[in-house]
Design a protein around this motif. Structure first.
Motif, PDB file in Angstrom:
ATOM      1  N   ALA A  32       0.825  -1.209   0.000  1.00  0.00           N
ATOM      2  CA  ALA A  32       0.000   0.000   0.000  1.00  0.00           C
ATOM      3  C   ALA A  32       0.854   1.252   0.000  1.00  0.00           C
ATOM      4  CB  ALA A  32      -0.945  -0.009   1.203  1.00  0.00           C
ATOM      5  N   TRP A  33       1.927   1.250   0.776  1.00  0.00           N
ATOM      6  CA  TRP A  33       2.823   2.408   0.821  1.00  0.00           C
ATOM      7  C   TRP A  33       3.505   2.634  -0.520  1.00  0.00           C
ATOM      8  CZ3 TRP A  33       8.315   2.237   0.591  1.00  0.00           C
ATOM      9  CH2 TRP A  33       8.932   3.482   0.786  1.00  0.00           C
ATOM     10  N   LYS A  34       3.982   1.552  -1.150  1.00  0.00           N
ATOM     11  CA  LYS A  34       4.656   1.691  -2.437  1.00  0.00           C
ATOM     12  C   LYS A  34       3.707   2.219  -3.507  1.00  0.00           C
ATOM     13  CE  LYS A  34       8.560  -1.517  -2.275  1.00  0.00           C
ATOM     14  NZ  LYS A  34       9.498  -0.565  -2.877  1.00  0.00           N
ATOM     15  N   GLN A  35       2.464   1.735  -3.517  1.00  0.00           N
ATOM     16  CA  GLN A  35       1.530   2.174  -4.542  1.00  0.00           C
ATOM     17  C   GLN A  35       1.062   3.608  -4.301  1.00  0.00           C
ATOM     18  OE1 GLN A  35      -1.547  -0.775  -5.140  1.00  0.00           O
ATOM     19  NE2 GLN A  35      -0.062  -2.375  -5.611  1.00  0.00           N
ATOM     20  N   ARG A  36       0.937   4.008  -3.079  1.00  0.00           N
ATOM     21  CA  ARG A  36       0.583   5.406  -2.804  1.00  0.00           C
ATOM     22  C   ARG A  36       1.709   6.338  -3.243  1.00  0.00           C
ATOM     23  NH1 ARG A  36      -3.160   8.120  -0.004  1.00  0.00           N
ATOM     24  NH2 ARG A  36      -4.144   6.175   0.618  1.00  0.00           N
ATOM     25  N   ARG A  37       2.943   5.935  -2.972  1.00  0.00           N
ATOM     26  CA  ARG A  37       4.081   6.745  -3.402  1.00  0.00           C
ATOM     27  C   ARG A  37       4.166   6.803  -4.927  1.00  0.00           C
ATOM     28  NH1 ARG A  37      10.261   5.205  -1.994  1.00  0.00           N
ATOM     29  NH2 ARG A  37       9.760   3.625  -3.557  1.00  0.00           N
ATOM     30  N   LEU A  38       3.858   5.686  -5.579  1.00  0.00           N
ATOM     31  CA  LEU A  38       3.855   5.648  -7.040  1.00  0.00           C
ATOM     32  C   LEU A  38       2.808   6.595  -7.610  1.00  0.00           C
ATOM     33  CD1 LEU A  38       4.784   4.264  -9.715  1.00  0.00           C
ATOM     34  CD2 LEU A  38       2.986   2.583  -9.303  1.00  0.00           C
ATOM     35  N   ALA A  39       1.615   6.591  -7.022  1.00  0.00           N
ATOM     36  CA  ALA A  39       0.547   7.457  -7.505  1.00  0.00           C
ATOM     37  C   ALA A  39       0.930   8.929  -7.363  1.00  0.00           C
ATOM     38  CB  ALA A  39      -0.748   7.177  -6.735  1.00  0.00           C
ATOM     39  N   ARG A  40       1.567   9.266  -6.270  1.00  0.00           N
ATOM     40  CA  ARG A  40       1.988  10.654  -6.080  1.00  0.00           C
ATOM     41  C   ARG A  40       3.081  11.037  -7.078  1.00  0.00           C
ATOM     42  NH1 ARG A  40       2.133  10.632   0.572  1.00  0.00           N
ATOM     43  NH2 ARG A  40      -0.122  10.874   0.860  1.00  0.00           N
ATOM     44  N   ALA A  41       3.972  10.086  -7.366  1.00  0.00           N
ATOM     45  CA  ALA A  41       5.038  10.370  -8.328  1.00  0.00           C
ATOM     46  C   ALA A  41       4.476  10.621  -9.722  1.00  0.00           C
ATOM     47  CB  ALA A  41       6.016   9.204  -8.369  1.00  0.00           C
ATOM     48  N   GLU A  42       3.349  10.000 -10.045  1.00  0.00           N
ATOM     49  CA  GLU A  42       2.740  10.188 -11.353  1.00  0.00           C
ATOM     50  C   GLU A  42       1.744  11.340 -11.368  1.00  0.00           C
ATOM     51  OE1 GLU A  42       1.118   6.349 -12.253  1.00  0.00           O
ATOM     52  OE2 GLU A  42       2.917   5.773 -13.350  1.00  0.00           O
ATOM     53  N   GLY A  43       1.578  12.007 -10.227  1.00  0.00           N
ATOM     54  CA  GLY A  43       0.657  13.138 -10.184  1.00  0.00           C
ATOM     55  C   GLY A  43      -0.796  12.741 -10.113  1.00  0.00           C
ATOM     56  N   ILE A  44      -1.083  11.545  -9.626  1.00  0.00           N
ATOM     57  CA  ILE A  44      -2.475  11.082  -9.503  1.00  0.00           C
ATOM     58  C   ILE A  44      -2.760  10.879  -8.021  1.00  0.00           C
ATOM     59  CG2 ILE A  44      -4.147   9.304 -10.089  1.00  0.00           C
ATOM     60  CD1 ILE A  44      -2.460   8.624 -12.510  1.00  0.00           C
ATOM     61  N   ALA A  45      -3.538  11.735  -7.429  1.00  0.00           N
ATOM     62  CA  ALA A  45      -3.904  11.596  -6.018  1.00  0.00           C
ATOM     63  C   ALA A  45      -5.139  10.722  -5.917  1.00  0.00           C
ATOM     64  CB  ALA A  45      -4.187  12.965  -5.412  1.00  0.00           C
ATOM     65  N   TYR A  46      -5.179   9.872  -4.890  1.00  0.00           N
ATOM     66  CA  TYR A  46      -6.326   8.984  -4.733  1.00  0.00           C
ATOM     67  C   TYR A  46      -7.610   9.776  -4.491  1.00  0.00           C
ATOM     68  CZ  TYR A  46      -3.281   4.953  -4.660  1.00  0.00           C
ATOM     69  OH  TYR A  46      -2.395   3.980  -5.025  1.00  0.00           O
TER      70      TYR A  46
END
Length: 493
Positions: A211-225
């Motif tokens: 979950a932490w890795k995927q949240r960090r990935l989403a932020r790196a791509e500019g997509i907030a949950y």
């Protein structure tokens, strides 16, 4: 897509498969290391309870999750190929809801049904261990959804690391509780329950990491949950959003069902032994505790056989998407040769492992389990390593060629034959009879599966233009997910 890009994507698949195989190997080795001190320090009865309860957990876990992680990967890859990052995240959310619900149902079944299951096994003291392992079903299904999402993005590193973390935490918690129990003179049932508690702790740690890795990935791509939720609500309203979640869950279930049908049969042979061998031993006049100790001795050799099967399965799993992607494309002949080589290697490696375990049964038994009890049974079980290696590779080839149900039917037949042979051989020969029954049943299934796999490779034609939609979609999905991963790596650099 030019040939150079296609070769790069093909290589990326195999590199990811090798990474997953390496992680599976490390994970399984940690699992072997977990069992050895458990038996050495806690004894054969605790080891027997552990090996009686764990297949039940595996069966329910497969029933709750089988097929859904690869289904999530397929949907995510297709949507990323179409440039729909929001849709990929919505598929992830639907998978979390679906797998979370199935995991909660599995927990309820194990927790509430523990006394009944313990009675069916033949030892009421297994009830505590059944309830202890039930907690893992709160976390493992959600973890499977997160791994499927990462695999759909062609990100194999996160699932691989999470596998190692899961097993490491599981072993650490088991060892800590084992040491605590020994210092407090716990009973056998309490020791077994403590050993089973490691499964839930390991799954929770791995889920938190994913979950932490995927949240960090989403932020790196500019997509907030939060933006995903706002987007869905603005586009179709809250009611429409809920209906969309239901549609997503149905789509995932439809994709997962054929794969689940095959996977759910895999732990069935072990469950057959769980519900038959201790009861048949008790029927011979053994006390409950002695029967469970015998079952623990019977389970010793299976640790090494499972290692052979898991290594073969981890390496062979790469062939399923590769065969499917290669049908109807220029890589089919090369992939078919690779699959044929994998089948031959399975025979050689499996035969070497089987003979090695059988011939060295006594020193291995003494080295790992501190005594030579049931060495003959250990040797018999070692012979099933050949069947394990051949069956896992053959099943992967058959699935990659589109024959999804045949491996499951063969395993189902093997489980039925194993049950019949158990009933005939265990009353006369004890656990050695159960081991011989396994050799006969599993070897017969492996021979048929290998013959069917070779026939499928020889006869499977390239996908026609009319029937190539699935292959084309899978190829496009792979290209899109590979390109998305490449873009992310460039941004990180």
């Amino acid at each position: 897509m030019n040939s150079e890009t296609g070769q790069g994507a093909h290589k990326h698949v195999w590199n990811g498969a090798l990474l997953m195989a390496a992680a599976m190997l490390v994970s399984k080795l940690l699992g072997v290391l977990q069992k050895i001190p458990l038996q050495n320090l806690a004894g054969d009865r605790v080891f027997g309870i552990y090996n009686a309860v764990y297949p039940l957990y595996q069966l329910l876990l497969v029933a709750a999750t089988a097929g859904l992680p690869p289904a999530v990967a397929i949907v995510v890859a297709r949507r990323l190929a179409a440039g729909d990052g929001v849709g990929a995240l919505q598929a992830r959310r639907a998978a979390l809801w679906l797998l979370g619900a199935s995991g909660a149902a599995g927990f309820a079944l194990l927790w509430l049904g523990a006394p009944l299951l313990a009675s069916a096994i033949g030892d009421a003291h297994t009830s505590g261990a059944i309830r202890s392992v039930a907690f893992a079903l709160w976390f493992v299904p959600a973890l499977s959804a997160l791994r499927g999402y990462s695999q759909g993005r062609s990100d194999m590193s996160a699932p691989a690391v999470s596998q190692v973390v899961e097993q490491f935490v599981r072993v650490a918690v088991m060892a800590a509780l084992l040491a605590w129990g020994l210092s407090r003179a716990w009973e056998d049932s309490q020791m077994a329950a403590g050993a089973m508690a490691g499964s839930g702790a390991g799954a929770l740690a791995a889920m938190a990491l994913m979950a932490w890795k995927q949240r960090r990935l989403a932020r790196a791509e500019g997509i907030a949950y939060a933006e995903v939720e706002v987007h869905a609500a603005q586009k179709s309203g809250q009611v429409q959003k809920q209906r969309g979640l239901s549609v997503e869950m149905k789509e995932l279930s439809k994709l997962a069902f054929p794969m689940a049908f095959g996977a759910i049969v895999v732990p069935l042979a072990a469950v057959v032994d769980v519900f038959m061998v201790p009861r048949l031993l008790i029927g011979m006049g053994m006390p409950d505790a002695a029967a469970m100790s015998q079952f623990g001795m019977y389970s010793r050799g299976q640790t090494l056989v499972q290692l052979v099967a898991m290594i073969s399965g981890a390496a062979a799993s790469a062939m399923v998407p590769t065969l499917a992607l290669s049908r109807g494309r220029e890589q089919w002949e090369e992939t078919r040769r690779q699959a044929g080589l994998a089948l031959r290697a399975a025979w050689w490696i499996g035969a070497g492992a089987a003979l090695g375990i059988a011939l060295l049964a006594r020193p291995i038994n003494v080295m790992l389990f501190a005594d030579d009890h049931a060495t003959g049974t250990f040797a018999w079980i070692g012979l099933t390593a050949l069947a394990a290696a051949v069956s896992t590779v053959s099943a992967a080839v058959l699935q990659g060629c589109g024959q999804v149900k045949l491996p499951a039917l063969l395993l189902l037949g093997a489980a039925a034959l194993k049950a019949a042979l158990n009933a005939a051989l265990v009353p006369a020969h004890g656990i050695a009879g159960a081991a011989a029954a396994g050799v006969i049943a599993l070897t017969a299934a492996a021979i048929i599966a290998a013959a069917a796999a070779r026939a499928a490779l020889a006869a499977s034609p390239p996908a026609s233009a009319g029937a190539g939609g699935t292959a084309a979609a899978a190829a496009a999905a792979h290209r899109g997910s590979a390109l998305a991963a490449a873009r992310l790596r460039r941004r990180a650099a």
